[in-house]
Scaffold this motif. Sequence first.
Motif, PDB file in Angstrom:
ATOM      1  N   ALA A   9      44.410  36.388  50.572  1.00  0.00           N
ATOM      2  CA  ALA A   9      44.054  37.705  50.052  1.00  0.00           C
ATOM      3  C   ALA A   9      43.795  37.561  48.553  1.00  0.00           C
ATOM      4  N   TYR A  10      42.676  38.112  48.114  1.00  0.00           N
ATOM      5  CA  TYR A  10      42.319  38.085  46.699  1.00  0.00           C
ATOM      6  C   TYR A  10      43.091  39.162  45.937  1.00  0.00           C
ATOM      7  N   THR A  11      43.240  38.970  44.643  1.00  0.00           N
ATOM      8  CA  THR A  11      43.763  40.017  43.778  1.00  0.00           C
ATOM      9  C   THR A  11      42.671  41.073  43.615  1.00  0.00           C
ATOM     10  N   TYR A  44      35.891  32.335  57.217  1.00  0.00           N
ATOM     11  CA  TYR A  44      35.516  33.698  57.566  1.00  0.00           C
ATOM     12  C   TYR A  44      36.143  34.684  56.599  1.00  0.00           C
ATOM     13  N   TYR A  45      35.446  35.790  56.363  1.00  0.00           N
ATOM     14  CA  TYR A  45      36.040  36.932  55.673  1.00  0.00           C
ATOM     15  C   TYR A  45      36.468  37.916  56.746  1.00  0.00           C
ATOM     16  N   ASP A  51      41.987  38.930  53.252  1.00  0.00           N
ATOM     17  CA  ASP A  51      40.551  39.066  53.000  1.00  0.00           C
ATOM     18  C   ASP A  51      39.735  38.000  53.717  1.00  0.00           C
ATOM     19  N   GLY A  52      40.382  36.928  54.119  1.00  0.00           N
ATOM     20  CA  GLY A  52      39.654  35.874  54.818  1.00  0.00           C
ATOM     21  C   GLY A  52      40.580  34.804  55.342  1.00  0.00           C
ATOM     22  N   LEU A  53      39.967  33.849  56.019  1.00  0.00           N
ATOM     23  CA  LEU A  53      40.717  32.712  56.536  1.00  0.00           C
ATOM     24  C   LEU A  53      39.792  31.513  56.647  1.00  0.00           C
ATOM     25  N   PHE A  54      40.416  30.355  56.658  1.00  0.00           N
ATOM     26  CA  PHE A  54      39.657  29.139  56.920  1.00  0.00           C
ATOM     27  C   PHE A  54      40.489  28.201  57.773  1.00  0.00           C
ATOM     28  N   ILE A  77      44.240  34.573  43.775  1.00  0.00           N
ATOM     29  CA  ILE A  77      44.720  34.788  45.138  1.00  0.00           C
ATOM     30  C   ILE A  77      46.094  35.445  45.040  1.00  0.00           C
ATOM     31  N   LYS A  78      46.280  36.595  45.724  1.00  0.00           N
ATOM     32  CA  LYS A  78      47.583  37.274  45.648  1.00  0.00           C
ATOM     33  C   LYS A  78      48.528  36.852  46.764  1.00  0.00           C
ATOM     34  N   SER A  79      47.996  36.396  47.897  1.00  0.00           N
ATOM     35  CA  SER A  79      48.863  35.905  48.965  1.00  0.00           C
ATOM     36  C   SER A  79      48.110  34.907  49.834  1.00  0.00           C
ATOM     37  N   VAL A  80      48.881  34.004  50.412  1.00  0.00           N
ATOM     38  CA  VAL A  80      48.307  32.957  51.254  1.00  0.00           C
ATOM     39  C   VAL A  80      49.334  32.598  52.327  1.00  0.00           C
TER      40      VAL A  80
END
Length: 107
Positions: A9-11, A44-45, A51-54, A77-80
Amino acid sequence: MPLYMTRFAYTPDALAALVKHPQNREDVLRALIEKLGGRLISFYYSFGTYDGLFIAEMPDETTITAAIFAVVSPGHIKSVETTVLLTTEQTMEAMRKAGTQTYPAPG
């Protein structure tokens, strides 16, 4: 090589920057993963919490961790969350091994 799925997830600031100046972040990520000896399989978004994944194929947990550290260190990036993915055959083998073991329940 093991497979890993990473959701990110992006900031809000990163999303604002991407809207103002769109960039293909898949290519940037692919370059990093390949430099570390891996392969980006898909990117993918999405909508929702992330917001996305890879999905990437990487040599080991240390290498995927290094990639994630590199990705999050700029602060956009705010979370991963990263998950190890198992093939059906790997899971079947785990089931077979588990079937030969016993483990007593507490109490």
